[in-house]
Design a protein around this motif. Structure first.
Motif, mmCIF file in Angstrom:
data_model
loop_
_atom_site.group_PDB
_atom_site.id
_atom_site.type_symbol
_atom_site.label_atom_id
_atom_site.label_comp_id
_atom_site.label_asym_id
_atom_site.label_seq_id
_atom_site.Cartn_x
_atom_site.Cartn_y
_atom_site.Cartn_z
ATOM 1 N N VAL B 88 1.360 99.485 -25.722
ATOM 2 C CA VAL B 88 1.982 98.249 -26.187
ATOM 3 C C VAL B 88 3.469 98.257 -25.830
ATOM 4 C CG1 VAL B 88 2.562 96.872 -28.233
ATOM 5 C CG2 VAL B 88 0.342 98.041 -28.093
ATOM 6 N N VAL B 89 3.904 97.220 -25.109
ATOM 7 C CA VAL B 89 5.325 97.112 -24.742
ATOM 8 C C VAL B 89 5.874 95.779 -25.220
ATOM 9 C CG1 VAL B 89 5.165 98.636 -22.715
ATOM 10 C CG2 VAL B 89 4.721 96.181 -22.466
ATOM 11 N N ALA B 90 7.188 95.696 -25.270
ATOM 12 C CA ALA B 90 7.819 94.467 -25.741
ATOM 13 C C ALA B 90 7.819 93.387 -24.663
ATOM 14 C CB ALA B 90 9.255 94.750 -26.197
ATOM 15 N N GLN B 91 8.121 93.770 -23.425
ATOM 16 C CA GLN B 91 8.331 92.778 -22.366
ATOM 17 C C GLN B 91 7.643 93.171 -21.064
ATOM 18 O OE1 GLN B 91 9.587 90.037 -23.112
ATOM 19 N NE2 GLN B 91 10.974 90.357 -24.842
ATOM 20 N N GLN B 127 2.921 88.714 -29.715
ATOM 21 C CA GLN B 127 1.480 88.720 -29.428
ATOM 22 C C GLN B 127 0.730 89.823 -30.189
ATOM 23 O OE1 GLN B 127 -0.015 86.376 -27.884
ATOM 24 N NE2 GLN B 127 1.619 85.305 -26.786
ATOM 25 N N VAL B 128 0.873 89.827 -31.515
ATOM 26 C CA VAL B 128 0.177 90.803 -32.345
ATOM 27 C C VAL B 128 -1.281 90.388 -32.540
ATOM 28 C CG1 VAL B 128 0.016 91.782 -34.673
ATOM 29 C CG2 VAL B 128 2.247 91.609 -33.548
ATOM 30 N N GLY B 129 -1.503 89.100 -32.737
ATOM 31 C CA GLY B 129 -2.857 88.589 -32.941
ATOM 32 C C GLY B 129 -3.760 88.910 -31.760
ATOM 33 N N ALA B 130 -3.216 88.729 -30.558
ATOM 34 C CA ALA B 130 -3.986 89.002 -29.340
ATOM 35 C C ALA B 130 -4.309 90.484 -29.221
ATOM 36 C CB ALA B 130 -3.196 88.535 -28.116
ATOM 37 N N LEU B 131 -3.408 91.324 -29.733
ATOM 38 C CA LEU B 131 -3.664 92.772 -29.704
ATOM 39 C C LEU B 131 -4.811 93.118 -30.651
ATOM 40 C CD1 LEU B 131 -2.925 95.675 -28.848
ATOM 41 C CD2 LEU B 131 -1.193 95.686 -30.665
ATOM 42 N N LEU B 132 -4.790 92.550 -31.854
ATOM 43 C CA LEU B 132 -5.849 92.804 -32.840
ATOM 44 C C LEU B 132 -7.205 92.377 -32.302
ATOM 45 C CD1 LEU B 132 -4.191 91.842 -36.245
ATOM 46 C CD2 LEU B 132 -4.745 94.127 -35.370
ATOM 47 N N LYS B 133 -7.221 91.250 -31.594
ATOM 48 C CA LYS B 133 -8.448 90.718 -31.005
ATOM 49 C C LYS B 133 -9.079 91.747 -30.064
ATOM 50 C CE LYS B 133 -9.429 86.745 -28.343
ATOM 51 N NZ LYS B 133 -8.802 85.640 -27.593
ATOM 52 N N ARG B 134 -8.223 92.505 -29.364
ATOM 53 C CA ARG B 134 -8.728 93.499 -28.403
ATOM 54 C C ARG B 134 -9.367 94.701 -29.097
ATOM 55 N NH1 ARG B 134 -4.030 94.526 -24.010
ATOM 56 N NH2 ARG B 134 -5.754 95.594 -22.953
ATOM 57 N N GLN B 145 -9.611 103.386 -28.241
ATOM 58 C CA GLN B 145 -9.476 104.595 -29.058
ATOM 59 C C GLN B 145 -8.038 104.892 -29.449
ATOM 60 O OE1 GLN B 145 -11.394 107.719 -26.848
ATOM 61 N NE2 GLN B 145 -13.444 107.008 -27.346
ATOM 62 N N GLU B 146 -7.105 104.454 -28.599
ATOM 63 C CA GLU B 146 -5.705 104.762 -28.895
ATOM 64 C C GLU B 146 -4.781 103.631 -28.449
ATOM 65 O OE1 GLU B 146 -4.363 108.556 -27.410
ATOM 66 O OE2 GLU B 146 -2.250 108.086 -27.822
ATOM 67 N N ILE B 147 -3.806 103.386 -29.324
ATOM 68 C CA ILE B 147 -2.740 102.426 -29.028
ATOM 69 C C ILE B 147 -1.454 103.240 -28.927
ATOM 70 C CG2 ILE B 147 -1.379 100.517 -29.973
ATOM 71 C CD1 ILE B 147 -4.050 99.442 -29.474
ATOM 72 N N ILE B 148 -0.815 103.201 -27.755
ATOM 73 C CA ILE B 148 0.481 103.885 -27.602
ATOM 74 C C ILE B 148 1.567 102.827 -27.745
ATOM 75 C CG2 ILE B 148 1.952 105.241 -26.067
ATOM 76 C CD1 ILE B 148 -0.622 105.975 -24.491
ATOM 77 N N VAL B 149 2.409 102.946 -28.752
ATOM 78 C CA VAL B 149 3.462 101.935 -28.923
ATOM 79 C C VAL B 149 4.701 102.375 -28.147
ATOM 80 C CG1 VAL B 149 4.774 100.535 -30.538
ATOM 81 C CG2 VAL B 149 2.521 101.392 -31.199
ATOM 82 N N ALA B 150 5.014 101.629 -27.098
ATOM 83 C CA ALA B 150 6.129 101.984 -26.217
ATOM 84 C C ALA B 150 7.250 100.952 -26.301
ATOM 85 C CB ALA B 150 5.626 102.143 -24.782
ATOM 86 N N THR B 151 7.534 100.513 -27.523
ATOM 87 C CA THR B 151 8.699 99.645 -27.699
ATOM 88 C C THR B 151 9.944 100.527 -27.625
ATOM 89 O OG1 THR B 151 8.371 99.923 -30.069
ATOM 90 C CG2 THR B 151 7.543 97.885 -29.100
ATOM 91 N N ALA B 161 6.795 99.349 -34.189
ATOM 92 C CA ALA B 161 5.824 100.439 -34.045
ATOM 93 C C ALA B 161 5.205 100.788 -35.397
ATOM 94 C CB ALA B 161 6.509 101.664 -33.440
ATOM 95 N N LEU B 162 6.050 100.880 -36.409
ATOM 96 C CA LEU B 162 5.581 101.228 -37.746
ATOM 97 C C LEU B 162 4.665 100.133 -38.295
ATOM 98 C CD1 LEU B 162 6.318 103.768 -39.299
ATOM 99 C CD2 LEU B 162 7.882 102.393 -40.690
ATOM 100 N N TYR B 163 5.049 98.894 -38.072
ATOM 101 C CA TYR B 163 4.237 97.764 -38.511
ATOM 102 C C TYR B 163 2.850 97.822 -37.880
ATOM 103 C CZ TYR B 163 2.438 93.012 -38.815
ATOM 104 O OH TYR B 163 1.634 91.929 -39.032
ATOM 105 N N LEU B 164 2.818 98.074 -36.553
ATOM 106 C CA LEU B 164 1.533 98.133 -35.841
ATOM 107 C C LEU B 164 0.687 99.304 -36.326
ATOM 108 C CD1 LEU B 164 2.616 97.242 -32.175
ATOM 109 C CD2 LEU B 164 1.425 95.765 -33.824
ATOM 110 N N ALA B 165 1.345 100.434 -36.594
ATOM 111 C CA ALA B 165 0.607 101.611 -37.072
ATOM 112 C C ALA B 165 -0.074 101.312 -38.401
ATOM 113 C CB ALA B 165 1.567 102.788 -37.223
#
Lengths: 206, 206
Positions: B88-91, B127-134, B145-151, B161-165
């Motif tokens: 997951v990236v910001a831009q 685009q958090v909703g679209a991520l959840l959909k995936r 299996q894994e989400i790497i938060v690269a913000t 990152a903390l919010y997504l976790a």
């Protein structure tokens, strides 16, 4: 950026084109391309119109060779300016820089380059002929009395100034050169060797 | 530049428009405008076409929300990639920076922003909703299996990152964060390849 990106992606294609502009590196080009993707459509339309039109809307002033949107630029038309004085610069941005000072009230002449034998730039490649034309008495009522050469103080700028002095002085027109030295407000400590050399050589009696 | 210049001069008008792009100051804008005046007409035509078309030709990939010229971007379509791993990236430029390392072979998700309460940017604005959909099993055959938060490792990037976790870990998906090999307080976009490499290798569970 991979070649796959560059070939198929409108963003990468735009970034590659922007990256060909002077001073725009790969990362800046991408940042600008992304800014354009996100910009207001109204702004993008204005920008597109301005870029598309700038070459056709600009020409060289028939007198001073500066970029102008009319045959004769507003400065050459200005009767309040001193038409006996011409400041010779290499590029339009140099004219703009001098004009911003607000202290010069004569005319300008834009050479669009400087003499540079290593790059094969000779007098015929820059606007020297147009400058000479301005010095012939037939041209206007007020004969030019002084040419101030304001090319940059480097090898090419100095050579160009010297060339113009040798060409023009015999015509009875005074040719002067802008002073160079340590920048006003600058620190002597941080001036480069060449500048210090020049500042010492061009010292004047107080 | 005087207001007289700005109003009447196509060059000054173009410079003023270019000066509204990020990172382009007044002098850079003028330099770019002059370069465009002198550029090959063919180049100018290509640039105009690329700028005019970039907004209409690009859309968000329906899966990862990255900028794409088709409904599904080339990365999401790529069966050789590991579809169980999402970075997951910001831009979009962050995705490009990671992709340039050549070591990451999973998929991406572009948030188009980070959570920033001070700027009123909440989860619904990115685009958090679209991520959840995936992450819902119905979406595809291979569950993520894994989400790497690269913000970027700054206040907003870390909060995101903390919010997504907190949001995603309860769904049984591992959420990791790239290591702060990326300079703290720095921008991910400008990190060098080695730093990004290290940051990916040393990612940890949040």
């Amino acid at each position: 950026m991979s070649s796959e990106d560059r070939d198929h992606d409108p963003l990468a294609r735009l970034a590659a084109l922007l990256g060909r502009l002077p001073g725009i590196g790969e990362k800046s080009a991408l940042r600008l391309a992304l800014a354009l993707v996100r910009a207001e459509p109204e702004y993008v339309a204005k920008l597109v119109e301005a870029i598309a039109g700038v070459q056709t809307r600009l020409r060289l002033c028939e007198i001073c060779c500066d970029l102008s949107s009319s045959e004769i630029c507003s400065r050459c038309k200005d009767v309040r300016r001193d038409h006996k004085l011409i400041c010779v610069v290499a590029q339009p941005q140099d004219r703009m820089a001098l004009e911003r000072t607000g202290i010069y009230r004569g005319l300008y002449h834009v050479l669009h380059g400087v003499l540079d034998p290593r790059a094969n730039v000779g007098p015929a490649d820059i606007q020297v002929g147009a400058l000479l034309k301005r010095l012939s008495p037939a041209h206007g009522s007020e004969p030019v009395q002084e040419i101030i050469v304001a090319t940059s103080p480097n090898l090419e700028g100095d050579s160009t100034a010297l060339y113009l002095a040798r060409l023009i002085a015999p015509l009875g027109v005074r040719v002067t050169r802008i002073a160079s030295g340590v920048a006003v407000g600058g620190e002597l400590e941080y001036a480069d060797v060449t500048t210090l050399h020049r500042a010492l050589e061009e010292r004047r009696v107080l």
